[in-house]
Design a protein around this motif. Structure first.
Motif, PDB file in Angstrom:
ATOM      1  N   UNK A  99       3.076  23.250  44.509  1.00  0.00           N
ATOM      2  CA  UNK A  99       3.310  23.484  43.086  1.00  0.00           C
ATOM      3  C   UNK A  99       2.411  24.645  42.649  1.00  0.00           C
ATOM      4  N   UNK A 100       2.846  25.862  43.005  1.00  0.00           N
ATOM      5  CA  UNK A 100       2.036  27.052  42.764  1.00  0.00           C
ATOM      6  C   UNK A 100       1.772  27.242  41.275  1.00  0.00           C
ATOM      7  N   UNK A 101       2.778  26.978  40.460  1.00  0.00           N
ATOM      8  CA  UNK A 101       2.636  27.190  39.019  1.00  0.00           C
ATOM      9  C   UNK A 101       1.555  26.281  38.443  1.00  0.00           C
ATOM     10  N   UNK A 102       1.481  25.068  38.962  1.00  0.00           N
ATOM     11  CA  UNK A 102       0.482  24.123  38.463  1.00  0.00           C
ATOM     12  C   UNK A 102      -0.932  24.583  38.826  1.00  0.00           C
ATOM     13  N   UNK A 103      -1.092  25.074  40.053  1.00  0.00           N
ATOM     14  CA  UNK A 103      -2.386  25.593  40.488  1.00  0.00           C
ATOM     15  C   UNK A 103      -2.763  26.819  39.655  1.00  0.00           C
ATOM     16  N   UNK A 104      -1.781  27.699  39.437  1.00  0.00           N
ATOM     17  CA  UNK A 104      -2.035  28.924  38.674  1.00  0.00           C
ATOM     18  C   UNK A 104      -2.487  28.598  37.255  1.00  0.00           C
ATOM     19  N   UNK A 117      -5.807  20.053  41.806  1.00  0.00           N
ATOM     20  CA  UNK A 117      -5.022  19.626  40.642  1.00  0.00           C
ATOM     21  C   UNK A 117      -4.509  18.195  40.789  1.00  0.00           C
ATOM     22  N   UNK A 118      -4.542  17.648  42.025  1.00  0.00           N
ATOM     23  CA  UNK A 118      -4.070  16.281  42.246  1.00  0.00           C
ATOM     24  C   UNK A 118      -5.208  15.270  42.279  1.00  0.00           C
ATOM     25  N   UNK A 119      -6.405  15.703  42.723  1.00  0.00           N
ATOM     26  CA  UNK A 119      -7.516  14.789  42.935  1.00  0.00           C
ATOM     27  C   UNK A 119      -8.101  14.247  41.641  1.00  0.00           C
TER      28      UNK A 119
END
Length: 681
Positions: free
Chosen positions: A298-303, A532-534
C-alpha cells in the motif's frame, strides 16, 4: 565529368539531408504557418464535398471567403489558448494524438455553434452554406493537422530504421509487457545505443504472432533456442521486472544451454519511479534468480504517513539504512536526518539523495515537498552526539538500522556487540522518549530467535528494550525481524563474488546450512509497510519464504559468472564457525504469531509481555561487563536475559548467581550509570 557529377550528387545529398533534418526539428512557429495553410483550404474541400457536384461553387464564393477567414482566426486562437504550440512532435505518441483530437473536437463544437447561430454575426448570409459544412471542415482540419505532425514522427522512425547499423546487437526481448515495450521504444528512438530489437518472446498466447511497435511476438520462452538461431540473435534481454525468480532461472538456463548472452532489467522495486531505461539493463544477478512474486504494498498509505514528517535513520550509510533513505526520500518527508559512523558511506548516500531529489522535482514539477537532508557523523553509543541531532531536528519517526551484524566477528568481539546493539539502542530510545518521538522502528533479525551467538542475543535484548519503551510510552514503537539480505555488506554473496573473481575456491561452512534471504529493496519496502501497520509494543516478522541452501547459492553464482562448478571453480566446506547454526528458527517460545493486513507480515501481539521484570538492571550490568570487556560474564548475562540463548561455550563456575538484590548488580549499577550514561529504571 564524372567527378563533377559525383560532386553534384554529394551536394544534392547534403542539401536534402539538411532539409530532412530541418523538417524533423520543425519548430512550432513554422507549424503555425502550416496550420494556417491547412485551415485556409479545408473550407474549400468541405464545401466541395457538401455540394457533391449538385450546385456550382461560384454561388458560394463570397460566403466561403468570409467563413474561411473567420474560422481560421477561431481555430488558431483556440489552439494557442490550449497551448497546442508548446508540444514537441518528433516523439509524438498516443498522448499527442489524443491532444489533437480533443483540441480539434473543441474547435468543431465552437464552429458548429457559430455556424448555427450565424444570425448573430455581421455576415449572416453564411447560413446559405450547406448544413454539413462545419462538420466536414472540422474533420478535414483534424486529419490534416494530425498528418503534418505525425509525418515528422514517421520520418524519424524511417530514419532510425535506415540508420540501423550491422554493428548493432540484434536483441530478443523476453517480455512484451509495459517494461519490454518501453525498452523497445527507447532502443528505436536512440539507435546510437547499439541495440536493434528484432522480436519479442512472451508466454501470453493472446500476444503470439502480433506486432508491437513493429516488432513481432514470435513465441513463448520455450521457443528461445530456435528464435535465437533463426533470427541470428546476439543477445537476449529479460524485460520482466515483476516476474518470480523461478521464471528468470528457467530462461537463463535455456539461454546458457544455447550459449547466448543474457541480460535483464532490475526487479520492479529497484527501478526508480517505475521508469524503464536502456541504461537499467544489467547482467543477471543472484538476486534475480531468488526474486519472489512482487509484493503488493500500500504505497499510498506509506507515502501519506511519511509525507511532511521529520524522519531520522541510523546506520544511514549501511546496506539497509541507505535503501531506507532512498525509499523514504520518495515519500517526500519534510526532513531526513542521516546518522552514521562511516563518513564515506554517509557522504555517498547524501550525494545520491540529492540527485534523487532533482529527479523527483523534474518528474513532478513540485518544489514544495522535497526533503531537507541533514547528516550527522556520529556513533549511537555517544549520547551527547545523539542529543545534538535530536535537539536540532526533533524527529517524528525513527528507523533504527545501525547495528553490528557479523556473527563470527561478534563472537570474538562480544563487548562491541553489546555496546553498539544494546547500549546504542537504549541511548536512542532514551532520546526518543525524551523528545517525544511518535514512531520508532528497529530493524531486527531472525538470529534473535533462540540465538546461539552474541550478535543474535544482543539484538534480542535490543528488541526487549524497544518493547519496554513502547509499554512505558504507549507509542507505536516496534521491531521488525527478517533474515539475510542479499548483497548487504559482509553477507555471503559479496564474499562468494570475491572468491570467484580470485579463481576460487568458494568456501561454504557446511553442505546442509540454510538461510532465509530477501533482496534489500524488498526487505525495506516491507519495513515501511510495517510502520503503518504496527501497533505499540509489537514485533513484526517478515515472511521470508523458503530457506535457501548456501551451497546452491554458491553454485548459482559460479554459473552466473560463466564458470563450471568443480571444474573451473571448486567449492570446499570449512565447518561451522563460532556461534553459527545450520538452520535459522522463526519462532520464540511463548510468542503468539498472527497475520496482519499484509500477507508478507506477521505480528507478535504479545511480544511486550515476554520481557524480564529486571531487564533494566540486567542491561546495566551487561553494559558494565562490556565496558570492561568481560566476554565470559557477557555470555552469562545474555543467557539470563534471553530465553533460548544457548552459547557454544560458557564457563560460569566462578560467577555469582544473578538476582535483583545481588550486591554485584547494585555496585555495577551505581558505578555503571555514571560511567555509561544509562538511566536508572
Amino acid at each position: 565529368m564524372e567527378h563533377l557529377i559525383f560532386q553534384n550528387h554529394q551536394f544534392l545529398q547534403k542539401y536534402f539531408n539538411s532539409l530532412y533534418q530541418n523538417f524533423l526539428n520543425l519548430r512550432n512557429k513554422y507549424l503555425i504557418i502550416f496550420d494556417c495553410a491547412i485551415f485556409a483550404i479545408t473550407p474549400l474541400f468541405a464545401l466541395l464535398l457538401s455540394l457533391d457536384g449538385q450546385t456550382r461553387l461560384e454561388t458560394y464564393i463570397s460566403e466561403l471567403g468570409k467563413i474561411t477567414i473567420f474560422f481560421l482566426i477561431v481555430k488558431i486562437t483556440i489552439l494557442y489558448k490550449l497551448r497546442f504550440y508548446k508540444l514537441y512532435w518528433r516523439y509524438a505518441s498516443i498522448e499527442e494524438l489524443i491532444n489533437i483530437i480533443l483540441s480539434m473536437g473543441i474547435i468543431l463544437v465552437v464552429q458548429m455553434l457559430i455556424f448555427y447561430n450565424c444570425d448573430l454575426l455581421p455576415f449572416s448570409n453564411i447560413a446559405e452554406l450547406p448544413p454539413s459544412f462545419p462538420l466536414i471542415d472540422g474533420l478535414f482540419s483534424c486529419i490534416l493537422v494530425s498528418g503534418v505532425r505525425f509525418s515528422i514522427r514517421i520520418l524519424d522512425r524511417i530514419s532510425q530504421n535506415y540508420t540501423v547499423s550491422t554493428l548493432q546487437e540484434r536483441v530478443l526481448i523476453v517480455g512484451a509487457g509495459n517494461a519490454g515495450i518501453s525498452l523497445v521504444e527507447e532502443m528505436q528512438r536512440n539507435p546510437q545505443l547499439g541495440f536493434n530489437p528484432i522480436a519479442f518472446i512472451d508466454d501470453d498466447p493472446q500476444k503470439l504472432h502480433v506486432k508491437i511497435r513493429g516488432i513481432p511476438v514470435v513465441g513463448d520462452h520455450y521457443t528461445i533456442p530456435e528464435s535465437v538461431q533463426s533470427l541470428q540473435i546476439h543477445k537476449v534481454i529479460i524485460a520482466m521486472p515483476s516476474v518470480a525468480g523461478t521464471v528468470i532461472r528457467e530462461i537463463v538456463d535455456i539461454c546458457k544451454a544455447k550459449g547466448i548472452q543474457t541480460s535483464t532489467l532490475p526487479g520492479i522495486h529497484e527501478i526508480l519511479n517505475g521508469r524503464v531505461r536502456v541504461d537499467s539493463i544489467r547482467d543477471v544477478r543472484i538476486e534475480d534468480l531468488l526474486r519472489r512474486e512482487p509484493i503488493q504494498t500500500d504505497i499510498e498509505r506509506v507515502l501519506q504517513f511519511l509525507k511532511g514528517k521529520v524522519v531520522l535513520i541510523t546506520g544511514a550509510g549501511g546496506s539497509i539504512g541507505s535503501e531506507l533513505c532512498r525509499q523514504i526520500c520518495k515519500c517526500r518527508p519534510a526532513q531526513m536526518i542521516l546518522i552514521g559512523h562511516g563518513e564515506n558511506s554517509v557522504f555517498n548516500i547524501q550525494q545520491e539523495l540529492e540527485q534523487l531529489i532533482k529527479i523527483l522535482q523534474e518528474d513532478s514539477k513540485d518544489q514544495l515537498h522535497t526533503p531537507e537532508i541533514y547528516t550527522f557523523i556520529g556513533d549511537i553509543r555517544c549520547r551527547d552526539r545523539l542529543k545534538q541531532a535530536f535537539e536540532k531536528c526533533r524527529p517524528d519517526v525513527i528507523f533504527h538500522a545501525a547495528a553490528h551484524k557479523h556473527v563470527p566477528l561478534m563472537e570474538l568481539n562480544s563487548s562491541e556487540a553489546i555496546t553498539n546493539n544494546v547500549l546504542g539502542t537504549k541511548n536512542l530510545l532514551d532520546m526518543a522518549l525524551q523528545y517525544n518521538v511518535q514512531h520508532f522502528v528497529m530493524i531486527s533479525t531472525d538470529k534473535a530467535v533462540k540465538p546461539t551467538n552474541v550478535m543474535g542475543a544482543s539484538k534480542r535484548v535490543a528488541e526487549m528494550l524497544v518493547l519496554q519503551a513502547a509499554r512505558q510510552s504507549g507509542k507505536p514503537y516496534l521491531a521488525v525481524r527478517f533474515g539475510n539480505v542479499l548483497g548487504s555488506r559482509g553477507s555471503v554473496v559479496p564474499t562468494f563474488k570475491k572468491q570467484i573473481a580470485a579463481g576460487g575456491p568458494v568456501t561454504v561452512t557446511h553442505p546442509d546450512i540454510c538461510r532465509y534471504f530477501m533482496t534489500i529493496p524488498e526487505a525495506v519496502q516491507l519495513v515501511l509497510q510495517a510502520v503503518v501497520l504496527g501497533r505499540s509494543g509489537e514485533v513484526l516478522m517478515l515472511n521470508m519464504g523458503k530457506p535457501v541452501k548456501i551451497v546452491d547459492l554458491a553454485e548459482e553464482l559460479i554459473r552466473l559468472s560463466g564458470y563450471e562448478v568443480d571444474k573451473d571453480i571448486e567449492i570446499i566446506f570449512t565447518g561451522l564457525r563460532p556461534g553459527e547454526k545450520l538452520f535459522e528458527e522463526l519462532f520464540i517460545e511463548g510468542e503468539e504469531y498472527n497475520p496482519t493486513e499484509h500477507e508478507k507480515l506477521f505480528v507478535v501481539k504479545n511480544a511486550s509481555c515476554i520481557i524480564p521484570e529486571d531487564l533494566n538492571i540486567n542491561v546495566v550490568a551487561l553494559c558494565q561487563a562490556a565496558a570492561i570487556n568481560d566476554a565470559n560474564y557477557i555470555s552469562f548475562l545474555l543467557k539470563k536475559i534471553v530465553i533460548g540463548y544457548q552459547p557454544k561455550s560458557l564457563d560460569n563456575s566462578n560467577l555469582l548467581p544473578l538476582t535483583k538484590n545481588d550486591d554485584y548488580i547494585k555496585k555495577s549499577a551505581e558505578n555503571g550509570l555514571a560511567k555509561l550514561g544509562l538511566q536508572n529504571a
